[in-house]
Design an enzyme around this catalytic site. Structure first.
Site, mmCIF file in Angstrom:
data_model
loop_
_atom_site.group_PDB
_atom_site.id
_atom_site.type_symbol
_atom_site.label_atom_id
_atom_site.label_comp_id
_atom_site.label_asym_id
_atom_site.label_seq_id
_atom_site.Cartn_x
_atom_site.Cartn_y
_atom_site.Cartn_z
ATOM 1 N N HIS A 194 -4.756 -18.395 10.980
ATOM 2 C CA HIS A 194 -4.553 -19.264 9.814
ATOM 3 C C HIS A 194 -4.324 -20.692 10.292
ATOM 4 O O HIS A 194 -3.511 -20.931 11.185
ATOM 5 C CB HIS A 194 -3.341 -18.754 9.032
ATOM 6 N N ARG B 32 -10.873 -12.445 6.326
ATOM 7 C CA ARG B 32 -10.354 -12.116 4.997
ATOM 8 C C ARG B 32 -10.218 -13.385 4.170
ATOM 9 O O ARG B 32 -9.774 -14.414 4.666
ATOM 10 C CB ARG B 32 -8.992 -11.432 5.107
ATOM 11 N N ALA C 152 0.832 -1.204 0.000
ATOM 12 C CA ALA C 152 0.000 0.000 0.000
ATOM 13 C C ALA C 152 0.866 1.253 0.000
ATOM 14 O O ALA C 152 0.662 2.155 -0.819
ATOM 15 C CB ALA C 152 -0.932 -0.020 1.203
ATOM 16 N N GLY C 153 1.839 1.310 0.892
ATOM 17 C CA GLY C 153 2.649 2.517 1.030
ATOM 18 C C GLY C 153 3.489 2.809 -0.198
ATOM 19 O O GLY C 153 3.509 3.936 -0.699
ATOM 20 N N ARG D 148 -10.805 -20.939 6.576
ATOM 21 C CA ARG D 148 -9.731 -20.832 7.565
ATOM 22 C C ARG D 148 -10.244 -20.835 8.996
ATOM 23 O O ARG D 148 -9.711 -21.546 9.850
ATOM 24 C CB ARG D 148 -8.941 -19.538 7.336
ATOM 25 N N LEU E 166 -3.290 -8.773 -0.776
ATOM 26 C CA LEU E 166 -2.437 -8.110 -1.770
ATOM 27 C C LEU E 166 -3.302 -7.204 -2.639
ATOM 28 O O LEU E 166 -2.928 -6.080 -2.971
ATOM 29 C CB LEU E 166 -1.723 -9.153 -2.630
#
Lengths: 640, 225, 250
Positions: free
Chosen positions: A266, A438, A44-45, A333, A444
């Site tokens: 996870h 998620r 992101a950055g 998950r 990503l």
């Protein structure tokens, strides 16, 4: 404080397009008059910093590592989703949107998720143009695989190193702008606070990790891309340096924190081997395609993998296959993790610690042959053997769930702005797109969507309202924050107690994992809150930090971070306590179906919890952003 | 700096000079050995002397020979520059030297091997090449061909054990130098290919054994004759 | 197991530095090398000594941050892994382990075992990218790339920028690192437009940073945790001379 999510009007498919048109623009020649600070250089950055610079803004980008290329986005293995429908299997923007909302157990904002799905395909175009070597078919076109329970193949990948390749793509774009002089990169520099002037974010105070110097940086807007806070649990799949400090200090300056208790555990990680353990290693989820999960029917303490091969089939409990005949080992998950924990809680866990279950490939090897299995999972098997010393071709693997991702984060509106004007949060640092769980290959996607295709537009809308004048870092507001930061550092150095920083961090991690981990209940959470408060008190009386302020001092860095983790831990417990429903990764034992599955309470909890800081040691105030579902129908997830 | 000097003084540029001159010297060795093997012919030096006379008087050979000297000089000078740069690149040495398994002994000691070869070369040139060009070697007549009796000079030298030893040891140095240098030159010139590189490597090993062995055999045989 | 550690300690870049000897006991073979260091550091702090500084982050072999030179080999005795993936079962009870920082002029020591590798960033900034802006790019499938080329590019692109190649090279040469990036973009169609200027600028920066020359010893390839091949160096040489000879930059 009234939360305004600023979701544009109109049908969901047109919201983003209309919003882009309605936003104010900054004239190309005026962009160079604005400075933007980006904290963090992960997907992101780096993508945001590069894109801002290409538009003409002046960017300062900060990372605590020695190079922007080290950010933990690099460790993502599996892939990145995009609604390209290259496989002609019926994928669409709408389907990706729908899957993401459902996968998040209906606790995310429809408009944001739709936009994410909408821009997903541009991300792939962008990365390919940068030279990211995605996997290809023989005809030269891009290959896809299915991932994380999706019924279409929409995941793009680069071997088991997709995160690395995407990050290096963003890093290359960032490097180009550094060379152009549009981005000034500050490596080994850690943001320690945000500076507000007239209630707007106008800069940051950071510590140069090499010299220890406290530096102020002024800008017209500040973007936090500082990742998640999974290390609140001490053990997680995050990098050792991943921390919540930037986000937490922004929170204490007025940015609301959204859904802090939503963490993803996870299921397929390598179990803890002892007290020395410093982090946990994730094994790709794909292993569950061929591996069968089991524990012995009768508890067998300290069972080793080698002994397990001698246990006959009728003495094994393949619990996922037994409980979920249609999805079997491929349940999502959160379900897989919870069931492994339940098996261990019943005392059937295996290995030296009793905190592991088997993931067995013997049947797959018998069926397909060793070579086929090696071709699919060879690198993972090697990695496993490297870490544990056991050979998974000859004996079952041992796995146990581990903290992997935090869906919660700073609350942001549709423009990704926090409740502090001019302060943005993107990527894992914000709460926005994944709800309570998620999906695989979506992190990503979100990081790059925010950085390349959302914030470059929305920040202009804000900057267009800002005067060009720069504020000097001599301004009293900067001086005041600098003084506070220095005082806090001095306080840490002067406690000179007996317990090391790591010792406190481990203690915090144990409390969080025990009471605010895979399953949570009211009594446990209340107990945890007390324990954390005690730990905090003890930390500030008894922590031992070596060295001084004016040098490279990693124990000081860590102490600063752990101090914030303790406070955030308490807020996570508050949030988990308040949300008495189960949803996604948040499992409240009080709220389950008769079969023991997570049960949502949509009429009570269909909102985002946004917590407002009210002062040191004061209870935080809960603000609610009601979630309106106009496009998807809420249903109970079932994998039976 | 012009593009050319920039190219030739860059690290890859300097390495290419090393590789190109190296390959020329490899070719020279092959030719030199072919000529020298005539020393072993049982004709009391006749064909060798005629060959040596030809080599030291033919204008074309003289021209190539000047080039050869220039290339040797270039090979040496550039290697000095490179070695200096390489040493500067690691001003503080490790306490434990890099584990030997990671690279071959000769590849790590090309400079030392090269220095040994250079010393040998000076001795060698002084002993034979200088004698031939500037010394007083009596002429012999072979069926109307006038040729100086270099064979006698060589024979005299090779009847001394220490000369034989110097030659044999030096050829060992040449062998090790070549065992890395041969294939390294191709790598530096960018010639690396899954199909051809194994063949080049094999050829390099064969060359680095056979050619120095050929040179070393001559003094040994002559010593015992 | 019990071990003796000889570790390089250096207060800062100006300090002269030297080796210190430490004893650690009860080390489990299941610990990673860095976890053994964690144990040592806790021990040091508990006895009022400064902990040893070393770089590390992801601890799963991909970020490229960890960088220890262990008993004469970057990333330790095992092949194709980083220091963080090295486990103590690779050592035996009673061993003496010497730990040093990467040594190169271009990688100055910051503190103890921490070195400054920003030279690598500057080399990438000199051209390790495709100059396209965000947006306005063609559809991903409009650039067909054969599986073979994609694999070749990927093999080079797996570089994690750890600097082990420089640390192992007797000349502290960065050729493997630079050639991996040059190769990735030289084989891909996306990299063709800037093919010449890229290699020219990256090599020039590499030289200016003070790395040594490649003498093809192959040590870099032998210690590379990602097993990047020196074929890439041959390719870069080729690219470099083609560029130098044919480019119009005087």
């Amino acid at each position: 404080m009234k939360l305004n999510s600023k979701i544009p009007e109109g049908p969901i498919a047109e919201k983003w397009t209309k919003h882009k048109f309605n936003m104010k623009l900054v004239n190309p020649a005026n962009k160079r008059k604005y400075d933007i600070i980006v904290v963090g250089s992960g997907l992101a950055g780096a993508s945001a910093a590069a894109s801002f610079a290409e538009l003409g803004y002046n960017v300062k980008c900060f990372c605590f590592q020695d190079s922007p290329r080290r950010a933990h986005s690099i460790a993502a293995q599996g892939g990145i989703n995009a609604a390209k429908n290259y496989q002609n299997d019926g994928d669409s923007v709408y389907r990706l949107f729908y899957d993401t909302i459902k996968g998040g157990d209906y606790r995310s904002r429809e408009a944001n998720v739709y936009r994410l799905a909408e821009v997903s395909s541009s991300i792939i175009d962008q990365c390919v143009a940068q030279g990211v070597p995605f996997a290809r078919e023989y005809g030269g076109l891009l290959d896809n695989r299915s991932f994380g329970g999706a019924q279409v193949s929409r995941t793009f990948y680069a071997r088991g190193q997709t995160g690395q390749q995407l990050l290096l793509g963003a890093y290359s774009a960032l490097s180009r702008q550094v060379a152009n002089g549009k981005v000034k990169m500050y490596t080994r520099t850690e943001m320690l606070d945000v500076v507000l002037i007239d209630d707007k974010a106008r800069g940051i105070v950071a510590r140069n990790l090499i010299t220890g110097e406290i530096e102020s940086h002024s800008a017209h807007a500040v973007v936090l891309a500082t990742g998640g806070y999974g290390n609140v649990f001490f053990l997680s799949t995050n990098a050792m340096g991943s921390n919540c400090t930037a986000a937490w200090r922004a929170h204490k300056k007025g940015a609301l924190f959204g859904n802090p208790c939503f963490t993803q555990i996870h299921p397929t990680c390598i179990p803890v081997s002892g007290d020395h353990q410093s982090k946990l290693t994730l094994m790709s989820e794909s292993l569950r395609n061929d591996g069968r999960v089991w524990v012995p029917k009768v508890a067998r303490p300290k069972l080793t993998a080698r002994e397990a091969t001698k246990i006959p089939n009728d003495e094994r409990d393949y619990f996922l296959e037994r409980k979920y005949p249609s999805f079997g080992n491929l349940v999502p998950r959160d379900v897989a993790s919870r069931n492994a924990k339940m098996a261990c809680d019943e005392g059937k866990g295996v290995g030296a610690t009793g905190l592991a279950v088997f993931l067995d490939f013997a049947d797959a090897i018998k069926r397909d042959g060793k070579e086929v299995i090696a071709a699919k999972y060879g690198n993972l098997f090697d990695m496993y053997e490297q870490i544990t010393g056991d050979n998974p071709y000859e004996m079952p693997m041992m796995i146990y769930p581990a903290v992997h991702y935090t869906m919660g984060g700073l609350w942001v509106d549709y423009n990704l702005m926090t409740t502090i004007p001019g302060l943005y949060a993107i990527g894992e640092a914000n709460f926005s797109d994944h709800g309570a769980n998620r999906l695989g290959a979506s992190a990503l996607m979100q990081g790059l969507a925010d950085g390349y295709f959302v914030i470059p537009y929305t920040i202009g809308d804000y900057l267009a309202t800002m005067p060009y004048e720069k504020i000097s870092t001599d301004h009293e507001a900067f001086k005041e924050v600098e003084a506070n930061v220095k005082a806090k550092i001095n306080q840490l150095l002067n406690i000179k107690g007996k317990r090391t920083v790591d010792d406190f961090h481990k203690a915090l991690g144990k409390i969080m994992w025990e009471y605010c981990g895979m399953s949570r209940n009211e009594d446990g959470l209340k107990l945890a809150k007390g324990k954390i408060q005690e730990l905090k008190k003890e930390f500030w009386q008894d922590v031992k930090v070596m060295g001084s302020q004016d040098e490279l001092n990693m124990s000081l860095e860590k102490a600063n971070r752990v101090a914030d983790f303790i406070e955030l831990g308490e807020l996570m417990v508050d949030d988990a306590l308040h949300r008495s429903e189960s949803c996604g990764g948040h499992f409240r034992e009080e709220s389950q179906t008769p079969e023991g599955e997570a049960k949502r309470k949509d009429d009570e909890f269909s909102f985002v919890s946004a917590w407002e800081f009210k002062g040191e040691d004061q209870p935080e105030l809960l603000q609610k952003e009601e979630l309106a579902f106009e496009n998807v129908k809420l249903t109970q997830r079932s994998y039976k | 700096m012009s593009w050319l000097t920039e190219t030739l003084t860059s690290t890859p540029g300097r390495k290419v000079i090393m590789a190109a001159t190296g390959i020329f010297l490899i070719l020279f060795l092959a030719v030199h050995l072919t000529g020298n093997l005539q020393l072993l012919k049982d004709d009391n030096g006749e064909s060798f002397n005629i060959y040596a006379e030809f080599m030291s008087t033919n204008p074309l050979i003289q021209f190539v020979s000047k080039g050869n000297f220039f290339f040797i000089l270039l090979h040496v000078v550039v290697s000095v520059f490179l070695t200096r740069k390489n040493q500067q690149a690691r001003p503080v040495a490790y306490k434990v030297p890099v584990k030997s398994g990671t690279s071959s002994l000769s590849s790590r000691n090309m400079g030392i091997l090269g220095t040994v070869i250079l010393v040998f070369l000076i001795i060698h040139l002084k002993g034979f090449w200088y004698e031939m060009h500037y010394g007083e070697i009596p002429y012999k007549n072979y069926d109307g061909h006038e040729a100086r009796d270099l064979y006698a000079v060589v024979d005299a030298a090779y009847s001394q054990w220490y000369w034989v030893l110097i030659y044999v040891v030096s050829m060992l140095a040449v062998a090790f130098h070549l065992s890395h240098g041969f294939q390294s030159a191709f790598q530096t010139l960018g010639m690396s290919h899954v199909k051809y590189s194994p063949a080049i490597k094999l050829l390099g090993i064969a060359f680095s054994i056979l050619v120095p062995a050929g040179f070393a055999v001559i003094p040994i045989v002559m010593f015992f004759n | 197991m019990n071990l003796t550690l000889k570790v390089w300690r250096q207060k800062n870049s100006a300090d002269k530095g030297g080796f210190e000897t430490y004893q650690v006991s009860n080390i489990s073979p299941d610990m990673s090398f860095l976890e053994m260091f964690d144990v040592l550091n806790e021990q040091l702090v508990n006895s009022d000594q400064d902990p040893i500084h070393f770089d590390h982050d992801c601890r799963e072999g991909i970020c490229g941050m960890c960088s220890l030179y262990i008993n004469g080999k970057p990333h330790g005795p095992k092949d194709a892994i980083t220091t963080c993936q090295l486990h103590m079962r690779s050592f035996s009870d009673g061993d003496t382990i010497v730990v040093e920082p990467w040594r190169a002029k271009a990688f100055p020591v910051v503190k103890d075992l921490v070195v400054d590798r920003t030279a690598f960033d500057r080399i990438i900034q000199a051209g390790g990218y495709v100059s396209i802006n965000t947006g306005g790019v063609p559809d991903a499938n409009e650039i067909p790339i054969s599986k073979e080329v994609a694999n070749e590019a990927m093999d080079a692109a797996t570089c994690i920028g750890c600097g082990a190649c420089v640390a192992a090279c007797k000349n502290a040469s960065a050729m493997l690192f630079v050639s991996a990036k040059v190769s990735q973009l030289a084989v891909l169609p996306q990299g063709q437009v800037e093919r010449k200027s890229r290699v020219e600028n990256m090599v020039a920066t590499m030289d200016a940073e003070g790395f040594g020359a490649c003498t093809n010893t192959g040590a870099c390839e032998a210690v590379c945790p990602k097993e990047i091949s020196i074929t890439n160096i041959a390719r870069m040489n080729r690219e470099y001379f083609q560029a130098k000879i044919s480019s119009k930059k005087i």
